[in-house]
Design an enzyme around this catalytic site. Structure first.
Site, PDB file in Angstrom:
ATOM      1  CD  GLU A 102      -3.115   0.274   0.440  1.00  0.00           C
ATOM      2  OE1 GLU A 102      -2.786   1.165  -0.475  1.00  0.00           O
ATOM      3  OE2 GLU A 102      -4.410   0.057   0.240  1.00  0.00           O
ATOM      4  CG  ASP A 103      -0.846   4.850  -1.635  1.00  0.00           C
ATOM      5  OD1 ASP A 103      -1.609   3.919  -1.108  1.00  0.00           O
ATOM      6  OD2 ASP A 103      -1.533   5.841  -2.167  1.00  0.00           O
ATOM      7  CG  ASP A 106      -6.098   8.258   6.471  1.00  0.00           C
ATOM      8  OD1 ASP A 106      -6.248   8.542   7.652  1.00  0.00           O
ATOM      9  OD2 ASP A 106      -6.578   8.811   5.762  1.00  0.00           O
ATOM     10  CG  PHE A 157      -4.732  16.173   1.865  1.00  0.00           C
ATOM     11  CD1 PHE A 157      -5.601  15.053   2.004  1.00  0.00           C
ATOM     12  CD2 PHE A 157      -4.292  16.650   0.379  1.00  0.00           C
ATOM     13  CE1 PHE A 157      -6.263  14.579   0.687  1.00  0.00           C
ATOM     14  CE2 PHE A 157      -5.029  16.226  -0.494  1.00  0.00           C
ATOM     15  CZ  PHE A 157      -5.795  14.832  -0.259  1.00  0.00           C
ATOM     16  NE  ARG A 170      -3.605   8.492  -8.912  1.00  0.00           N
ATOM     17  CZ  ARG A 170      -4.166   8.277  -7.633  1.00  0.00           C
ATOM     18  NH1 ARG A 170      -3.360   7.797  -6.750  1.00  0.00           N
ATOM     19  NH2 ARG A 170      -5.610   8.078  -7.566  1.00  0.00           N
TER      20      ARG A 170
HETATM   21  C1  PRP Z   1      -5.863   5.087  -0.235  1.00  0.00           C
HETATM   22  C2  PRP Z   1      -4.889   4.248  -0.065  1.00  0.00           C
HETATM   23  C3  PRP Z   1      -5.531   3.087   0.618  1.00  0.00           C
HETATM   24  C4  PRP Z   1      -6.703   3.640   1.416  1.00  0.00           C
HETATM   25  C5  PRP Z   1      -6.079   3.925   2.843  1.00  0.00           C
HETATM   26  O1  PRP Z   1      -6.449   4.582  -1.577  1.00  0.00           O
HETATM   27  O2  PRP Z   1      -4.305   3.903  -1.129  1.00  0.00           O
HETATM   28  O3  PRP Z   1      -5.877   1.941  -0.262  1.00  0.00           O
HETATM   29  O4  PRP Z   1      -6.808   5.081   0.695  1.00  0.00           O
HETATM   30  O5  PRP Z   1      -7.233   4.482   3.640  1.00  0.00           O
HETATM   31  P1  PRP Z   1      -7.864   3.967   4.870  1.00  0.00           P
HETATM   32  O6  PRP Z   1      -6.596   3.560   5.747  1.00  0.00           O
HETATM   33  O7  PRP Z   1      -8.657   5.206   5.503  1.00  0.00           O
HETATM   34  O8  PRP Z   1      -8.754   2.794   4.532  1.00  0.00           O
HETATM   35  P2  PRP Z   1      -7.691   5.605  -2.300  1.00  0.00           P
HETATM   36  O9  PRP Z   1      -8.808   5.348  -1.631  1.00  0.00           O
HETATM   37  O10 PRP Z   1      -7.298   6.997  -2.157  1.00  0.00           O
HETATM   38  O11 PRP Z   1      -7.457   5.361  -3.931  1.00  0.00           O
HETATM   39  P3  PRP Z   1      -6.114   5.520  -4.796  1.00  0.00           P
HETATM   40  O12 PRP Z   1      -5.000   4.411  -4.432  1.00  0.00           O
HETATM   41  O13 PRP Z   1      -6.850   5.141  -6.067  1.00  0.00           O
HETATM   42  O14 PRP Z   1      -5.629   6.961  -4.710  1.00  0.00           O
END
Ligand code: PRP
Length: 185
Positions: A102-103, A106, A157, A170
């Site tokens: 994961e990136d 949160d 953010f 990105r």
């Molecule tokens: C982000 C990230 C995780 C998720 C984390 O994805 O890559 O998948 O949010 O959030 P959480 O811990 O609150 O569940 P996002 O929905 O922004 O999609 P993306 O990767 O396409 O930008």
């Protein structure tokens, strides 16, 4: 228009990311070295794609690549844990070692759902790797444990190195904090 000009500050530089990703790759290589079976690296698109591409080249082990797209519905930027698969894995993970990449983590709700789902598919092992972690934001319903973490960051953010604001930024090579006026409209 220069993307960098929209940043209030750089939180993690390109060099710092490079160094840390190399360390994480060495650690993962070390941890799986006694098991010759392939390691399935699961990229959670889209945000993870940049980290994923760098991390996999820092791992000296037989790796297999697979990709998922998930959508988490919630109010505003809050994730709800109500996750829908937009694209599922293309191969079975039954009996395989799996590392979710994961990136950012949160609330932890997306990964809580994902982890519980992947466990039911009978992976031999299942670990979680994230570049960024915002522990301050963790939801009490999150049950995940992070196995590999690049950086713990404050509740700001952030964009860049895969992370977006409204699908933009990105492709910034570093992780930065956006100027508030960019998203305050
Ligand atoms: C982000 C990230 C995780 C998720 C984390 O994805 O890559 O998948 O949010 O959030 P959480 O811990 O609150 O569940 P996002 O929905 O922004 O999609 P993306 O990767 O396409 O930008």
């Amino acid at each position: 228009m220069k993307l960098h000009e929209d940043l209030e500050k750089v939180l993690i530089s390109e060099e710092e990311i490079k160094r840390r990703v190399a360390e994480m790759g060495r650690q993962i290589t070390e941890d799986y070295k006694d098991d010759p079976e392939p390691l399935v690296l699961v990229c959670i698109l889209k945000g993870s794609v940049v980290f994923y591409a760098d991390l996999l080249r820092a791992i000296d082990h037989d790796c297999r690549l697979d990709f998922m797209i998930v959508k988490s519905y919630g109010a505003g930027r809050e994730s709800s844990g109500n996750v829908q698969f937009v694209k599922d894995l293309s191969e079975s993970i039954t009996g395989k070692h799996v590392l979710i990449v994961e990136d950012i983590i949160d609330s932890g709700l997306t990964l809580t759902f994902l982890r519980n789902n992947l466990i039911t598919r009978g992976a031999k092992s299942l670990k979680i790797c994230t570049l960024l972690d915002k522990p301050e934001r963790r939801n009490p319903n999150s049950t995940i444990t992070v196995d590999y973490r690049g950086f713990v960051i404050p509740n700001e953010f952030v964009v860049g190195y895969g992370l977006d604001y409204d699908e933009k930024y990105r492709n910034l090579p570093e992780v930065g904090v956006l100027k508030p006026e960019i998203y305050a409209d």
